[in-house]
Design a protein around this motif. Structure first.
Motif, PDB file in Angstrom:
ATOM      1  N   VAL A   5      16.379  34.927  54.255  1.00  0.00           N
ATOM      2  CA  VAL A   5      17.755  35.280  53.908  1.00  0.00           C
ATOM      3  C   VAL A   5      18.602  35.853  54.610  1.00  0.00           C
ATOM      4  O   VAL A   5      19.682  35.343  55.148  1.00  0.00           O
ATOM      5  CB  VAL A   5      17.636  36.089  52.407  1.00  0.00           C
ATOM      6  N   ILE A   6      17.995  36.693  55.423  1.00  0.00           N
ATOM      7  CA  ILE A   6      18.746  37.331  56.702  1.00  0.00           C
ATOM      8  C   ILE A   6      19.083  36.440  57.874  1.00  0.00           C
ATOM      9  O   ILE A   6      20.232  36.393  58.290  1.00  0.00           O
ATOM     10  CB  ILE A   6      18.041  38.722  57.333  1.00  0.00           C
ATOM     11  N   LEU A   7      18.045  35.491  58.059  1.00  0.00           N
ATOM     12  CA  LEU A   7      18.256  34.498  59.170  1.00  0.00           C
ATOM     13  C   LEU A   7      19.455  33.437  58.810  1.00  0.00           C
ATOM     14  O   LEU A   7      20.243  33.166  59.502  1.00  0.00           O
ATOM     15  CB  LEU A   7      17.241  33.632  59.402  1.00  0.00           C
ATOM     16  N   VAL A   8      19.507  33.004  57.495  1.00  0.00           N
ATOM     17  CA  VAL A   8      20.382  32.287  56.928  1.00  0.00           C
ATOM     18  C   VAL A   8      21.835  32.800  56.935  1.00  0.00           C
ATOM     19  O   VAL A   8      22.879  32.242  57.337  1.00  0.00           O
ATOM     20  CB  VAL A   8      20.335  31.570  55.437  1.00  0.00           C
ATOM     21  N   GLY A   9      21.897  34.283  56.518  1.00  0.00           N
ATOM     22  CA  GLY A   9      23.101  34.926  56.600  1.00  0.00           C
ATOM     23  C   GLY A   9      23.749  35.128  57.972  1.00  0.00           C
ATOM     24  O   GLY A   9      24.981  34.649  58.002  1.00  0.00           O
ATOM     25  N   ILE A  10      22.808  35.481  58.861  1.00  0.00           N
ATOM     26  CA  ILE A  10      23.482  35.388  60.295  1.00  0.00           C
ATOM     27  C   ILE A  10      23.745  34.159  60.873  1.00  0.00           C
ATOM     28  O   ILE A  10      24.862  33.947  61.392  1.00  0.00           O
ATOM     29  CB  ILE A  10      22.257  36.199  61.294  1.00  0.00           C
ATOM     30  N   THR A  11      23.207  33.195  60.445  1.00  0.00           N
ATOM     31  CA  THR A  11      23.718  31.762  61.030  1.00  0.00           C
ATOM     32  C   THR A  11      24.989  31.317  60.335  1.00  0.00           C
ATOM     33  O   THR A  11      25.693  30.693  61.212  1.00  0.00           O
ATOM     34  CB  THR A  11      22.384  30.679  60.679  1.00  0.00           C
ATOM     35  N   LEU A  12      24.934  31.491  59.154  1.00  0.00           N
ATOM     36  CA  LEU A  12      26.214  31.041  58.228  1.00  0.00           C
ATOM     37  C   LEU A  12      27.494  31.849  59.108  1.00  0.00           C
ATOM     38  O   LEU A  12      28.303  31.485  59.081  1.00  0.00           O
ATOM     39  CB  LEU A  12      26.042  31.325  57.117  1.00  0.00           C
ATOM     40  N   PHE A  13      27.206  33.154  59.097  1.00  0.00           N
ATOM     41  CA  PHE A  13      28.361  34.216  59.587  1.00  0.00           C
ATOM     42  C   PHE A  13      28.817  33.681  61.029  1.00  0.00           C
ATOM     43  O   PHE A  13      30.070  33.421  61.351  1.00  0.00           O
ATOM     44  CB  PHE A  13      27.763  35.512  59.860  1.00  0.00           C
ATOM     45  N   LYS A  14      27.753  33.242  61.919  1.00  0.00           N
ATOM     46  CA  LYS A  14      28.206  32.660  63.360  1.00  0.00           C
ATOM     47  C   LYS A  14      28.814  31.312  63.284  1.00  0.00           C
ATOM     48  O   LYS A  14      29.579  31.017  63.927  1.00  0.00           O
ATOM     49  CB  LYS A  14      26.811  32.759  64.155  1.00  0.00           C
ATOM     50  N   SER A  45      21.887  45.316  65.252  1.00  0.00           N
ATOM     51  CA  SER A  45      20.758  46.142  65.490  1.00  0.00           C
ATOM     52  C   SER A  45      19.810  46.323  64.360  1.00  0.00           C
ATOM     53  O   SER A  45      18.803  46.400  64.254  1.00  0.00           O
ATOM     54  CB  SER A  45      20.970  47.463  66.374  1.00  0.00           C
ATOM     55  N   LEU A  46      20.679  46.776  63.294  1.00  0.00           N
ATOM     56  CA  LEU A  46      20.228  46.808  61.965  1.00  0.00           C
ATOM     57  C   LEU A  46      19.262  45.673  61.324  1.00  0.00           C
ATOM     58  O   LEU A  46      18.359  45.924  60.939  1.00  0.00           O
ATOM     59  CB  LEU A  46      21.036  47.424  61.071  1.00  0.00           C
ATOM     60  N   LEU A  47      20.065  44.654  61.439  1.00  0.00           N
ATOM     61  CA  LEU A  47      19.391  43.302  61.086  1.00  0.00           C
ATOM     62  C   LEU A  47      18.324  42.824  62.027  1.00  0.00           C
ATOM     63  O   LEU A  47      17.337  42.236  61.296  1.00  0.00           O
ATOM     64  CB  LEU A  47      20.687  42.222  61.074  1.00  0.00           C
ATOM     65  N   ASN A  48      18.039  43.093  63.285  1.00  0.00           N
ATOM     66  CA  ASN A  48      17.050  42.880  63.871  1.00  0.00           C
ATOM     67  C   ASN A  48      15.849  43.656  63.619  1.00  0.00           C
ATOM     68  O   ASN A  48      15.025  43.076  63.396  1.00  0.00           O
ATOM     69  CB  ASN A  48      17.469  43.330  65.439  1.00  0.00           C
ATOM     70  N   ASP A  49      16.111  44.907  63.071  1.00  0.00           N
ATOM     71  CA  ASP A  49      15.078  45.895  62.808  1.00  0.00           C
ATOM     72  C   ASP A  49      14.359  45.296  61.422  1.00  0.00           C
ATOM     73  O   ASP A  49      13.204  45.328  61.036  1.00  0.00           O
ATOM     74  CB  ASP A  49      15.360  47.205  62.631  1.00  0.00           C
ATOM     75  N   LEU A  97      22.701  40.060  68.925  1.00  0.00           N
ATOM     76  CA  LEU A  97      23.147  38.801  68.095  1.00  0.00           C
ATOM     77  C   LEU A  97      24.554  38.712  68.184  1.00  0.00           C
ATOM     78  O   LEU A  97      25.122  37.814  67.597  1.00  0.00           O
ATOM     79  CB  LEU A  97      22.459  39.202  66.635  1.00  0.00           C
ATOM     80  N   GLY A  98      25.294  39.704  68.635  1.00  0.00           N
ATOM     81  CA  GLY A  98      26.686  39.453  68.650  1.00  0.00           C
ATOM     82  C   GLY A  98      27.519  39.601  67.513  1.00  0.00           C
ATOM     83  O   GLY A  98      28.437  38.866  67.019  1.00  0.00           O
ATOM     84  N   ILE A  99      26.960  40.241  66.349  1.00  0.00           N
ATOM     85  CA  ILE A  99      27.517  40.320  64.902  1.00  0.00           C
ATOM     86  C   ILE A  99      27.341  41.854  64.613  1.00  0.00           C
ATOM     87  O   ILE A  99      26.875  42.525  64.965  1.00  0.00           O
ATOM     88  CB  ILE A  99      26.679  39.498  64.094  1.00  0.00           C
ATOM     89  N   PRO A 100      28.216  42.010  63.490  1.00  0.00           N
ATOM     90  CA  PRO A 100      28.124  43.696  62.861  1.00  0.00           C
ATOM     91  C   PRO A 100      26.867  43.803  62.463  1.00  0.00           C
ATOM     92  O   PRO A 100      26.378  43.009  61.869  1.00  0.00           O
ATOM     93  CB  PRO A 100      29.238  43.442  61.960  1.00  0.00           C
TER      94      PRO A 100
END
Length: 463
Positions: free
Chosen positions: A213-222, A324-328, A318-321
């Motif tokens: 879910v986090i991966l999909v969310g980051i990808t869709l945002f970008k 760092s939190l999402l990486n962790d 990742l260049g997104i808001p």
């Protein structure tokens, strides 16, 4: 889900008729009907519990290598091959189940013993030992890397605990792995029934979904922001070498789907053993869906910068808001996922070692000393391996992947071609030959490619 209309007497009689095979040929715990003294309150595993346990067996460290296969195969061919491997895995498991019923064997080892005698049984036991010990050491190394950090080529990559609390004695790699082993691995490994792990398996699957879910969310945002470059759709084949390079992903995919060594244990504990085929199909459908989504969005997000272990990509900006939190969140959820996968992989490892060392002994669950000794010894080996082997990815490709293709394709196909009970169709035998040729050829190519890369001291063929 259970079916109450089945004839209980007939079911019990069927399982009892297999008891001789368990004692003489197979490294398995007794089934629920045989454990009258210790587990008479256990009425059988549920359908959902079996699905979670088999799905957890399938989804392990392999999920992190799948986006890198897209670099080799391209997006379209890569997704097609992931789905194709799911169907091929289902076919190989169906071979095992069909011939197990014909031979009245209740384990993979018992089935190999029926088809090829004592040495066939020892072969599958050795394959499981090599594969599972390698897998568990890899799991523990990754957990240490994620939580405590790692140093590669003189560059230190801080772990999550180190980033949060700074360098402390208690978040050093050895201490973190020791605490994890004592507090998590040892208690879960002490359970004698695989069905006892159904809740941790459900949580493990949920953590894999959290990562997705986090991966999909980051990808869709970008994608919405237009910062994602369209990835390659088809493989880049320019010569014979690049063509052979396509086959190097097969061992990775086989390892990602390997679950054969746990199918019999899960079937033996099912309240309705006829549900095992539905359990296998449901688990493979769930896992292949997760694999396709992870591969698709992982490759979309990182493109040609996708590393062999996509988790390593999440140590960068990742260049997104809240990047760092999402990486962790990604790294912690994945480390927790591996902690919960550990006992599911450990369960058949202990059983097969017991069958190899004590082939004629009484069931392992009824001998507490033997059970505790094997469990302690194996956990110690994995712990020491994870602490004293700095990186075993290359070694894992040489040993674990080779054992995996034997477990997943070569041995089920060999049992089908042996066809002791003349129940294999012409289609079965053609498919078996295809499995063996694909497994042997792709493995030789992968081993040659990795050996060549090591010899030249250059980057891996997927980088």
């Amino acid at each position: 889900m259970t079916i109450g209309s089945l004839n209980p007497a007939k079911e019990k009689k069927s399982r009892k008729s297999k008891q001789v095979v368990v004692d003489e040929k197979s490294p398995l715990l007794p089934t629920k009907h045989e454990e009258d003294g210790g587990f008479d309150e256990f009425n059988g595993a549920s359908f959902s519990g079996a699905v979670f346990n088999l799905s957890t067996t399938i989804v392990g460290a392999g999920i992190m290598s799948l986006p890198a296969t897209m670099k080799v195969l391209g997006l379209i061919l890569g997704i097609a091959v992931i789905i194709f491997m799911a169907f091929l895995t289902e076919a190989s498991i169906e071979f095992l189940l069909r011939f197990s019923r014909a031979s009245k064997s209740v384990s993979y080892g018992g089935l190999m013993g029926d088809a090829y005698g004592k040495y066939g049984r020892m072969l599958i036991q050795l394959c499981v030992l090599v594969n599972n010990i390698g897998v568990l050491i890899v799991y523990m190394i990754i957990i240490g890397d994620v939580l405590s950090g790692t140093t590669s080529d003189g560059i230190h990559h801080a772990g999550v605990l180190e980033a949060w609390f700074g360098v402390q004695w208690w978040n050093a790699r050895f201490v973190v792995l020791l605490i994890t082993t004592v507090a998590v691995f040892a208690p879960l490994a002490s359970l004698k029934r695989i069905d006892s792990l159904k809740y941790t398996s459900a949580l493990s699957v949920a953590l894999a979904v959290v990562f997705l879910v986090i991966l999909v969310g980051i990808t869709l945002f970008k994608l919405i922001n237009g910062t994602v470059i369209m990835p390659r759709l088809l493989p880049n084949v320019t010569d014979l070498t690049s063509f052979f390079n396509l086959f190097t992903v097969v061992p990775v995919l086989v390892t990602a789907y390997i679950c054969h060594y746990n199918v019999h244990s899960i079937e033996n504990e099912l309240e309705d053993s006829t549900q095992i085929k539905s359990v296998v199909r449901t688990s493979l459908t769930l896992c292949s869906s997760v694999y396709v989504m992870t591969s698709l969005f992982g490759f979309l997000l990182f493109g040609d910068e996708t590393l062999d272990d996509v988790l390593a990509n999440f140590s960068t900006d990742l260049g997104i808001p809240f990047g760092s939190l999402l990486n962790d969140a990604v790294r912690v959820s994945y480390a927790a996922h591996l902690m919960l996968v550990f006992p599911i992989v450990f369960f058949p490892l202990r059983l097969n070692l017991d069958g190899l060392l004590f082939p004629s002994a009484r069931p392992l669950s009824s001998d507490n000393l033997r059970f505790a000794s094997l469990s302690t010894g194996l956990i110690a080996v994995v712990f020491l391996g994870a602490n004293f082997i700095p990186s075993i990815w290359d070694a894992f490709q040489f040993t674990g992947a080779t054992a995996a293709v034997c477990i997943g394709f070569i041995l089920p196909a060999a049992i089908t071609l042996r066809d002791r009970y003349t129940i294999a169709t012409k289609r079965d035998k053609v498919l078996s030959i295809f499995m063996i040729v694909l497994a042997v050829f792709s493995n030789l190519v992968a081993i040659y490619s990795d050996a060549y890369a090591l010899f030249k001291k250059g980057p891996s063929h997927r980088e």
